[in-house]
Design an enzyme around this catalytic site. Structure first.
Site, PDB file in Angstrom:
ATOM      1  N   HIS A 192       0.836  -1.212   0.000  1.00  0.00           N
ATOM      2  CA  HIS A 192       0.000   0.000   0.000  1.00  0.00           C
ATOM      3  C   HIS A 192       0.873   1.264   0.000  1.00  0.00           C
ATOM      4  O   HIS A 192       0.678   2.168  -0.819  1.00  0.00           O
ATOM      5  CB  HIS A 192      -0.899  -0.052   1.243  1.00  0.00           C
ATOM      6  N   GLU A 193       1.844   1.301   0.890  1.00  0.00           N
ATOM      7  CA  GLU A 193       2.678   2.508   0.990  1.00  0.00           C
ATOM      8  C   GLU A 193       3.570   2.688  -0.241  1.00  0.00           C
ATOM      9  O   GLU A 193       3.806   3.807  -0.687  1.00  0.00           O
ATOM     10  CB  GLU A 193       3.531   2.478   2.267  1.00  0.00           C
TER      11      GLU A 193
END
Ligand SMILES: [Zn+2]
Length: 323
Positions: A192-193
């Site tokens: 996600h990051e």
């Protein structure tokens, strides 16, 4: 190193929270700390991407994206001291998740820093300038406790790379690495990051108004989803579809984050071409071999920090918790 009984550092006293290396002070809920860029910045970025799409797409031809990762593991004794095996597993997860979209990760180096003050800090921007490596040579990937903010992670965007310099990178809560704390223990907070670091917004960006996440084929929805599809079925803004529960850029549990859309992948390629071209290398973007298997292993494990060191200054305010 023997684990200390108390972790101090002003904001928190964490006593007897167990000896698990990923123990955290409180139950975690997915919360990402990326800053939503101001509207004028968003317009400028979209304009630059449009120009890239019109004039420079040829630079992506016969290129693939290969990103070396430099891990910076901030820990407090055994708290958050992620094993080499789990770090390798994290790289593996990134490859498993994003290699199907043409992005390969290699493990360039791992540095450990034993520093309680850094570990319990809510964010670690004040130490990134000290620890970071040249952002054109690698992805600076930090792990820390992020104890006061309760964040699972945060990241910088590619268009800010020039201004941020060594502040560029991804930060993940130590508990989110493989073998960390359920339900965020499969390493997908990193996916996600890294998605943010490659230019993606949350799928629920702007809710049901504005330009959403700037990607046409991700359905707009108002709120992040939590849990898994069996527990949460949120209606999307169109009133007839469901929100993209399985998208890496939503907030679902790790086991249910499994995909990007074609539009998101196209956006990543344009973002890399425009803002991170150093990670484009010659070759077909459809990988045929496992980069993990072909890597020789760790380049170095260095840099024991001092738990007595306190570094102030930094660029506080670069990031804001948006939720
Ligand atoms: Zn996020």
């Amino acid at each position: 190193m023997q684990r200390r009984q108390f972790i101090k550092a002003g904001c928190a006293t964490i006593a007897a929270i167990g000896i698990h290396p990923f123990s955290s002070a409180k139950a975690l809920t997915r919360k990402c700390g990326v800053k939503t860029p101001p509207l004028n910045v968003r317009r400028k970025v979209e304009g630059q991407l449009k120009a890239f799409r019109m004039h420079s797409m040829s630079m992506l031809t016969n290129k693939k994206i290969v990103i070396p990762i430099h891990y910076h593991i901030i820990h407090a004794g055994s708290e958050g001291k992620i094993s080499e095996k789990d770090i390798a597993a994290q790289t593996d997860v990134l490859n498993k998740d994003l290699q199907p979209y043409g992005i390969t990760f290699t493990q360039k180096a791992v540095d450990y820093y034993d520093n309680e003050d850094w570990y319990v800090a809510d964010m670690i921007d004040h130490v990134k300038a000290k620890l970071g490596k040249d952002p054109t040579s690698c992805l600076n990937f930090y792990s820390s406790g992020l104890l006061q903010s309760g964040l699972l992670g945060y990241a910088t965007f590619p268009w800010d790379k020039k201004d941020l310099g060594l502040m560029d990178g991804v930060v993940c809560n130590a508990s989110t690495f493989p073998n960390g704390e359920e339900p965020y223990n499969l390493g997908r907070t990193a996916t996600h990051e890294v998605g943010h670091w490659l230019g993606l917004f949350h799928t629920f960006q702007d809710g049901c108004s504005g330009n959403g996440d700037e990607v046409a084929d991700t359905i707009a929805h108002d709120q992040p989803d939590y849990g898994c599809p069996s527990q949460s079925k949120q209606q999307a803004c169109d009133g007839k579809s469901f929100s993209p529960l399985n998208n890496f850029m939503n907030y679902s549990d790790d086991q249910c984050l499994t995909e990007l859309s074609e539009g998101q992948m196209a956006r990543i390629k344009e973002m890399v071409g425009k803002y991170r071209p150093e990670f484009l290398v010659a070759g077909n973007d459809a990988p045929t071999t496992s980069p993990v298997a072909s890597e020789s292993g760790y380049q170095s494990i260095t840099g024991e920090g001092s738990s007595d060191t306190v570094i102030g200054g930094g660029s506080e305010g670069t990031f804001a918790i948006t939720e």
